[in-house]
Design a protein around this motif. Structure first.
Motif, PDB file in Angstrom:
ATOM      1  N   THR A   1      -8.612  81.766 -43.494  1.00  0.00           N
ATOM      2  CA  THR A   1      -8.550  82.468 -44.788  1.00  0.00           C
ATOM      3  C   THR A   1      -7.445  83.525 -44.757  1.00  0.00           C
ATOM      4  O   THR A   1      -7.142  84.137 -45.772  1.00  0.00           O
ATOM      5  N   PHE A   2      -6.851  83.721 -43.588  1.00  0.00           N
ATOM      6  CA  PHE A   2      -5.802  84.716 -43.415  1.00  0.00           C
ATOM      7  C   PHE A   2      -4.522  84.010 -42.994  1.00  0.00           C
ATOM      8  O   PHE A   2      -4.509  83.267 -42.019  1.00  0.00           O
TER       9      PHE A   2
ATOM     10  N   LEU B   1     -14.730  85.181 -37.369  1.00  0.00           N
ATOM     11  CA  LEU B   1     -14.386  85.029 -38.774  1.00  0.00           C
ATOM     12  C   LEU B   1     -13.342  83.936 -38.941  1.00  0.00           C
ATOM     13  O   LEU B   1     -12.457  83.769 -38.107  1.00  0.00           O
ATOM     14  N   ASP B   2     -13.409  83.197 -40.029  1.00  0.00           N
ATOM     15  CA  ASP B   2     -12.482  82.098 -40.265  1.00  0.00           C
ATOM     16  C   ASP B   2     -11.085  82.633 -40.512  1.00  0.00           C
ATOM     17  O   ASP B   2     -10.769  83.105 -41.597  1.00  0.00           O
ATOM     18  N   THR B   3     -10.244  82.542 -39.474  1.00  0.00           N
ATOM     19  CA  THR B   3      -8.883  83.064 -39.620  1.00  0.00           C
ATOM     20  C   THR B   3      -8.029  82.178 -40.512  1.00  0.00           C
ATOM     21  O   THR B   3      -6.905  82.546 -40.844  1.00  0.00           O
TER      22      THR B   3
ATOM     23  N   THR C   1     -18.201  88.886 -36.229  1.00  0.00           N
ATOM     24  CA  THR C   1     -16.907  89.177 -36.846  1.00  0.00           C
ATOM     25  C   THR C   1     -15.743  88.515 -36.140  1.00  0.00           C
ATOM     26  O   THR C   1     -14.829  88.021 -36.777  1.00  0.00           O
TER      27      THR C   1
ATOM     28  N   LEU D   1      -8.974  90.778 -39.327  1.00  0.00           N
ATOM     29  CA  LEU D   1      -8.358  89.447 -39.334  1.00  0.00           C
ATOM     30  C   LEU D   1      -6.927  89.420 -38.790  1.00  0.00           C
ATOM     31  O   LEU D   1      -6.575  88.522 -38.016  1.00  0.00           O
TER      32      LEU D   1
ATOM     33  N   GLY E   1     -15.201  93.748 -39.623  1.00  0.00           N
ATOM     34  CA  GLY E   1     -15.122  92.914 -40.816  1.00  0.00           C
ATOM     35  C   GLY E   1     -13.756  92.275 -41.007  1.00  0.00           C
ATOM     36  O   GLY E   1     -13.010  92.044 -40.057  1.00  0.00           O
ATOM     37  N   LYS E   2     -13.445  92.000 -42.271  1.00  0.00           N
ATOM     38  CA  LYS E   2     -12.198  91.281 -42.577  1.00  0.00           C
ATOM     39  C   LYS E   2     -10.958  92.103 -42.254  1.00  0.00           C
ATOM     40  O   LYS E   2      -9.865  91.554 -42.113  1.00  0.00           O
ATOM     41  N   ALA E   3     -11.107  93.406 -42.112  1.00  0.00           N
ATOM     42  CA  ALA E   3      -9.967  94.254 -41.745  1.00  0.00           C
ATOM     43  C   ALA E   3      -9.401  93.862 -40.388  1.00  0.00           C
ATOM     44  O   ALA E   3      -8.233  94.147 -40.080  1.00  0.00           O
TER      45      ALA E   3
END
Length: 305
Positions: free
Chosen positions: A12-13, A8-10, A5, A291, A287-289
């Protein structure tokens, strides 16, 4: 906990949009938090420094931590504002002639330069007291035991156990060439990281964080707090007053031991990056939370002011 996690590809945020939107919300809440009434001078002095700009990272971290655990960020807004009030108090007092004796902060004259030392001290005192009142009075739809825990956590972060203690050791070490890395880390874990940790932890507490959540998020915040300080030390050497909005070179002038003076600039940059990587590793499993918090950690080492 999933180990992927934190990478994760930041991309995308959009951190820039996130920080801008959150900053706008925080500043609107701060603006509404203090009205000017009699005696006008003290309220004007409080507002002068509170509304002087800045990145608003501390309140944003509080809101992001609350949101990470599924909480309503609006429930954390009073606490987020309180964090900025406490931070502002520390800046007003830090800039005083008895401390760092600075003339500029965030590109503007420091509080004591505008209102005098007496009013600046009182403005800081008033902001500190009001921060706790604001949490207690304005936090709604949150169980009382969580609000109590937030008040206790913030008090611990500011007192001799935190920010104040760090500042005392910092003052005692000025002009001493033999300050060790252990002492320097003590100073910054207390003077800088303690309040950042409280921002993250208190946002999480308001959302109903478990002890495990708090352990991970506290470690995250301590690491980004130390990384933040290392970058601050580097910028004090490499940046300009125009970019920083405050005096540069003051650490060297005050004969303060800093991370670059111990390690050199390139090693300091490497250590800051290692701390950020450690911080992000604590967010595995969310998860994405996670980011926003991951992106903020990366921003700390990438910033130039």
């Amino acid at each position: 906990m999933a180990s992927h996690t934190a990478s994760l590809d930041t991309q995308t945020f959009n951190l820039e949009t996130y920080l801008r939107d959150r900053k706008r919300e925080v500043e609107a809440a701060l603006d509404a938090s203090i009205a000017v009434t009699y005696p006008e001078k003290i309220y004007e002095a409080m507002r002068y420094s509170l509304m002087a700009g800045g990145k608003r990272l501390r309140p944003i971290l509080c809101l992001a931590a609350c949101e990470l655990l599924g909480g309503d960020p609006s429930a954390a807004m009073p606490t987020a504002c309180a964090m900025e009030m406490v931070h502002t108090m520390s800046l007003i007092h830090d800039d005083l002639p008895a401390m760092d004796n600075d003339d500029y902060r965030r590109g503007k004259l420091t509080n004591h330069k505008v209102y005098g030392e007496d009013i600046a001290i009182l403005a800081g005192d008033a902001l500190l007291a009001y921060a706790f009142e604001f949490i207690a009075e304005q936090t709604t739809n949150v169980p009382a035991n969580r609000v109590l825990k937030v008040v206790s956590h913030l008090g611990h972060a500011v007192a001799a156990t935190g920010l104040v203690g760090g500042q005392v050791v910092d003052l005692e070490c000025e002009g001493k060439p033999d300050v060790t890395e252990t002492t320097l880390t003590y100073i910054h874990l207390h003077k800088t990281a303690a309040l950042l940790e409280s921002c993250v932890a208190c946002g999480a507490i308001l959302a109903g964080a478990s002890e495990q959540d708090l352990a991970h998020l506290s470690t995250y915040a301590q690491n980004i707090g130390l990384a933040f300080q290392i970058i601050d030390d580097i910028l004090d050497i490499t940046s300009t007053p125009e970019l920083l909005g405050k005096t540069v070179g003051k650490d060297v002038a005050a004969q303060k031991v800093t991370y670059p003076s111990l390690w050199g600039i390139s090693t300091s940059q490497l250590k800051a990056q290692q701390l950020v990587d450690l911080a992000k590793s604590q967010l595995s499993g969310y998860g994405k939370a996670a980011l926003p918090l991951i992106a903020i950690a990366d921003y700390i080492t990438a910033r130039n002011h």
